[in-house]
Design a protein around this motif. Structure first.
Motif, PDB file in Angstrom:
ATOM      1  N   PRO A   1       8.055   4.335  -7.249  1.00 40.42           N
ATOM      2  CA  PRO A   1       7.706   5.424  -8.405  1.00 40.42           C
ATOM      3  C   PRO A   1       8.721   5.865  -9.342  1.00 40.42           C
ATOM      4  N   GLU A   2       8.176   6.140 -10.247  1.00 38.90           N
ATOM      5  CA  GLU A   2       9.455   6.947 -11.296  1.00 38.90           C
ATOM      6  C   GLU A   2      10.462   7.669 -10.901  1.00 38.90           C
ATOM      7  N   GLN A   3      10.138   8.654 -10.005  1.00 33.39           N
ATOM      8  CA  GLN A   3      11.044   9.390  -9.443  1.00 33.39           C
ATOM      9  C   GLN A   3      12.051   8.674  -9.019  1.00 33.39           C
ATOM     10  N   TYR A   4      12.354   7.982  -7.962  1.00 34.53           N
ATOM     11  CA  TYR A   4      13.173   7.216  -7.513  1.00 34.53           C
ATOM     12  C   TYR A   4      14.102   6.041  -8.103  1.00 34.53           C
TER      13      TYR A   4
ATOM     14  N   ASN B   1       1.201  -0.657  -0.168  1.00 31.50           N
ATOM     15  CA  ASN B   1       0.162   0.179   0.333  1.00 31.50           C
ATOM     16  C   ASN B   1       0.855   1.235  -0.252  1.00 31.50           C
ATOM     17  N   LEU B   2      -0.063   2.676  -0.290  1.00 32.44           N
ATOM     18  CA  LEU B   2       1.260   3.737  -0.305  1.00 32.44           C
ATOM     19  C   LEU B   2       1.344   4.159   0.668  1.00 32.44           C
ATOM     20  N   LYS B   3       0.853   4.039   1.913  1.00 31.26           N
ATOM     21  CA  LYS B   3       1.446   4.793   2.634  1.00 31.26           C
ATOM     22  C   LYS B   3       2.641   3.134   3.603  1.00 31.26           C
ATOM     23  N   ASP B   4       2.709   2.660   3.504  1.00 28.61           N
ATOM     24  CA  ASP B   4       3.658   1.670   3.605  1.00 28.61           C
ATOM     25  C   ASP B   4       5.243   1.942   3.135  1.00 28.61           C
ATOM     26  N   MET B   5       4.316   2.340   1.256  1.00 26.60           N
ATOM     27  CA  MET B   5       5.780   1.684   0.636  1.00 26.60           C
ATOM     28  C   MET B   5       6.239   4.048   0.627  1.00 26.60           C
ATOM     29  N   GLN B   6       5.665   4.080   1.069  1.00 32.57           N
ATOM     30  CA  GLN B   6       6.521   6.179   0.944  1.00 32.57           C
ATOM     31  C   GLN B   6       6.996   5.735   3.005  1.00 32.57           C
ATOM     32  N   ARG B   7       6.395   5.246   3.842  1.00 35.51           N
ATOM     33  CA  ARG B   7       7.133   5.203   4.866  1.00 35.51           C
ATOM     34  C   ARG B   7       8.757   4.617   4.889  1.00 35.51           C
ATOM     35  N   LEU B   8       8.422   3.311   4.132  1.00 32.24           N
ATOM     36  CA  LEU B   8       9.957   2.607   4.140  1.00 32.24           C
ATOM     37  C   LEU B   8      10.736   3.703   2.827  1.00 32.24           C
ATOM     38  N   ILE B   9      10.218   4.198   1.773  1.00 25.98           N
ATOM     39  CA  ILE B   9      10.995   5.036   1.070  1.00 25.98           C
ATOM     40  C   ILE B   9      12.062   5.591   1.731  1.00 25.98           C
ATOM     41  N   LYS B  10      11.114   7.014   2.308  1.00 26.90           N
ATOM     42  CA  LYS B  10      11.675   7.962   3.381  1.00 26.90           C
ATOM     43  C   LYS B  10      12.577   7.632   3.901  1.00 26.90           C
ATOM     44  N   LEU B  11      12.571   6.078   4.893  1.00 29.76           N
ATOM     45  CA  LEU B  11      13.389   6.270   5.800  1.00 29.76           C
ATOM     46  C   LEU B  11      14.384   5.483   5.169  1.00 29.76           C
ATOM     47  N   THR B  12      14.302   5.183   4.178  1.00 26.48           N
ATOM     48  CA  THR B  12      15.357   4.536   3.024  1.00 26.48           C
ATOM     49  C   THR B  12      16.474   5.194   3.437  1.00 26.48           C
ATOM     50  N   ASN B  13      16.291   6.138   2.810  1.00 28.32           N
ATOM     51  CA  ASN B  13      16.369   7.800   2.077  1.00 28.32           C
ATOM     52  C   ASN B  13      17.775   8.425   3.110  1.00 28.32           C
TER      53      ASN B  13
ATOM     54  N   LYS C   1      20.698   1.887  -0.976  1.00 25.41           N
ATOM     55  CA  LYS C   1      19.272   1.930  -1.596  1.00 25.41           C
ATOM     56  C   LYS C   1      18.025   1.568  -1.763  1.00 25.41           C
ATOM     57  N   LEU C   2      17.148   1.392  -2.854  1.00 28.90           N
ATOM     58  CA  LEU C   2      15.701   0.680  -3.303  1.00 28.90           C
ATOM     59  C   LEU C   2      15.855  -0.496  -3.875  1.00 28.90           C
ATOM     60  N   SER C   3      15.279  -1.427  -2.881  1.00 29.67           N
ATOM     61  CA  SER C   3      15.118  -2.825  -3.881  1.00 29.67           C
ATOM     62  C   SER C   3      13.468  -2.764  -3.937  1.00 29.67           C
ATOM     63  N   SER C   4      13.892  -4.139  -5.148  1.00 32.00           N
ATOM     64  CA  SER C   4      12.224  -4.147  -5.272  1.00 32.00           C
ATOM     65  C   SER C   4      12.493  -6.069  -5.137  1.00 32.00           C
ATOM     66  N   GLY C   5      10.775  -6.786  -4.988  1.00 35.44           N
ATOM     67  CA  GLY C   5      10.450  -7.821  -5.760  1.00 35.44           C
ATOM     68  C   GLY C   5       9.655  -8.545  -5.112  1.00 35.44           C
ATOM     69  N   SER C   6       9.182  -9.467  -5.929  1.00 36.13           N
ATOM     70  CA  SER C   6       7.768  -9.861  -5.852  1.00 36.13           C
ATOM     71  C   SER C   6       7.618 -11.349  -4.599  1.00 36.13           C
ATOM     72  N   ASP C   7       9.145 -11.584  -3.660  1.00 39.61           N
ATOM     73  CA  ASP C   7       8.827 -13.143  -3.207  1.00 39.61           C
ATOM     74  C   ASP C   7       7.816 -14.195  -4.062  1.00 39.61           C
TER      75      ASP C   7
END
Ligand code: AMP
Ligand code: MN
Ligand code: MN
Ligand code: MN
Length: 279
Positions: free
Chosen positions: A264-267, A223-235, A240-246
């Motif tokens: 999101p494309e800006q990252y 969900n958008l909220k979890d994703m934004q929270r993690l991106i902010k924390l990671t930055n 670095k940001l990673s992504s997978g389906s598991d």
């Protein structure tokens, strides 16, 4: 760009062979695929060979089980050299730990009345690198429980009757081994560990100071909220940001290969730093 940096095959607890994973990845237009089986690189060569005829890059990956502050964490390794001696020794040790734990789980289940379970679980797995997923399958296939969720809740999960607290490699050793093998370490699915924001920050800080490279900010459907929270924390930790389906098997309500929520494309994802030899 469609990437998937986290998936499993029959060489750990996934249900598909490398050839079947490749078919789905190609159908889904995945351009970079990391096979990240639990504590093993056994499927990499096969997948890489098969993929060499196609426009897809295969990354040698592992999902390492780690014990950190009495908790179990999963650390993804990317772009490790499969020939690294230290990595091979590390994977052998992880295999031994996994096998020792499997014997204890099997014993606990036997005491609960499930006799001769080990041989059947090995048959289900097709190898000896047993995962709790294989024990869950054994319980479901023999109709002792209705589904794997119940198998974990009743028996295999941390509050289950056959739970064995695992003892895995330390975070420090795992990151050191990955780096020595030329790879990068990434924390898998950070929201699976039931940590508060303060605890997550503590983990990211320790991970970064030990030489960790990134965080899997996208794991499957987010969900958008979890994703934004993690991106902010990671930055904020300059990771670095990673992504997978598991991905473990085709499932209706879970992401297929490369079909996890897009970053999101800006990252910039960690994969943009990688250079691949052209085929
Ligand atoms: P292990 O590494 O042997 O402890 O097994 C962990 C694996 O079990 C994970 O990678 C998941 O694939 C699976 N798993 C963990 N928790 C659950 C659950 N509650 N329901 C179904 N599968 C689970
Ligand atoms: Mn798994
Ligand atoms: Mn995991
Ligand atoms: Mn996984």
């Amino acid at each position: 760009m469609i990437v998937d940096l986290h998936c499993h095959s029959i060489y750990s607890d996934g249900e598909l062979k490398p050839s079947e994973l490749l078919d789905i990845a190609l159908a889904n237009q995945v351009e970079i695929l990391a096979l990240t089986d639990h504590d093993t690189l056994d499927g990499f060569e096969e997948l890489n060979q098969l993929a060499s005829a196609y426009r897809i890059q295969i990354v040698p990956g592992i999902e390492c089980s780690v014990t950190w502050q009495k908790m179990e964490l999963h650390i993804l390794a990317y772009n490790v050299d499969p020939a690294s001696k230290r990595l091979k020794l590390f994977l052998q040790q992880q295999f031994q730990r996994r096998w020792a734990r499997a014997l204890l789980i099997s014993d606990a289940l036997r005491k609960l009345g499930f006799s001769n379970n080990l041989q059947k679980v090995i048959e289900i797995a097709g190898h000896y690198g047993l995962s709790r997923t294989h024990f869950a399958k054994y319980l479901v296939q023999n109709q002792y429980v209705p589904d794997s969720k119940v198998a974990f809740k009743k028996y295999l999960g941390s509050h289950g009757k056959a739970f064995i607290p695992p003892i895995w490699a330390t975070l420090e050793e795992t990151i050191a081994v990955i780096r020595e093998a030329g790879g990068q370490a990434v924390i898998a699915h950070p929201l699976h560990y039931s940590l508060s924001t303060a605890q997550l920050k503590g983990l990211f800080k320790a991970f970064k100071s030990l030489g960790g490279s990134g965080i899997e900010v996208i794991s499957g459907i987010m969900n958008l909220k979890d994703m934004q929270r993690l991106i902010k924390l990671t930055n904020s930790f300059d990771l670095k940001l990673s992504s997978g389906s598991d991905f473990h098997k085709p499932q209706i309500f879970r992401a297929s290969l490369g079909q996890q929520t897009p970053l999101p494309e800006q990252y910039n994802g960690i994969w943009l730093d990688w250079s691949f030899q052209s085929c």
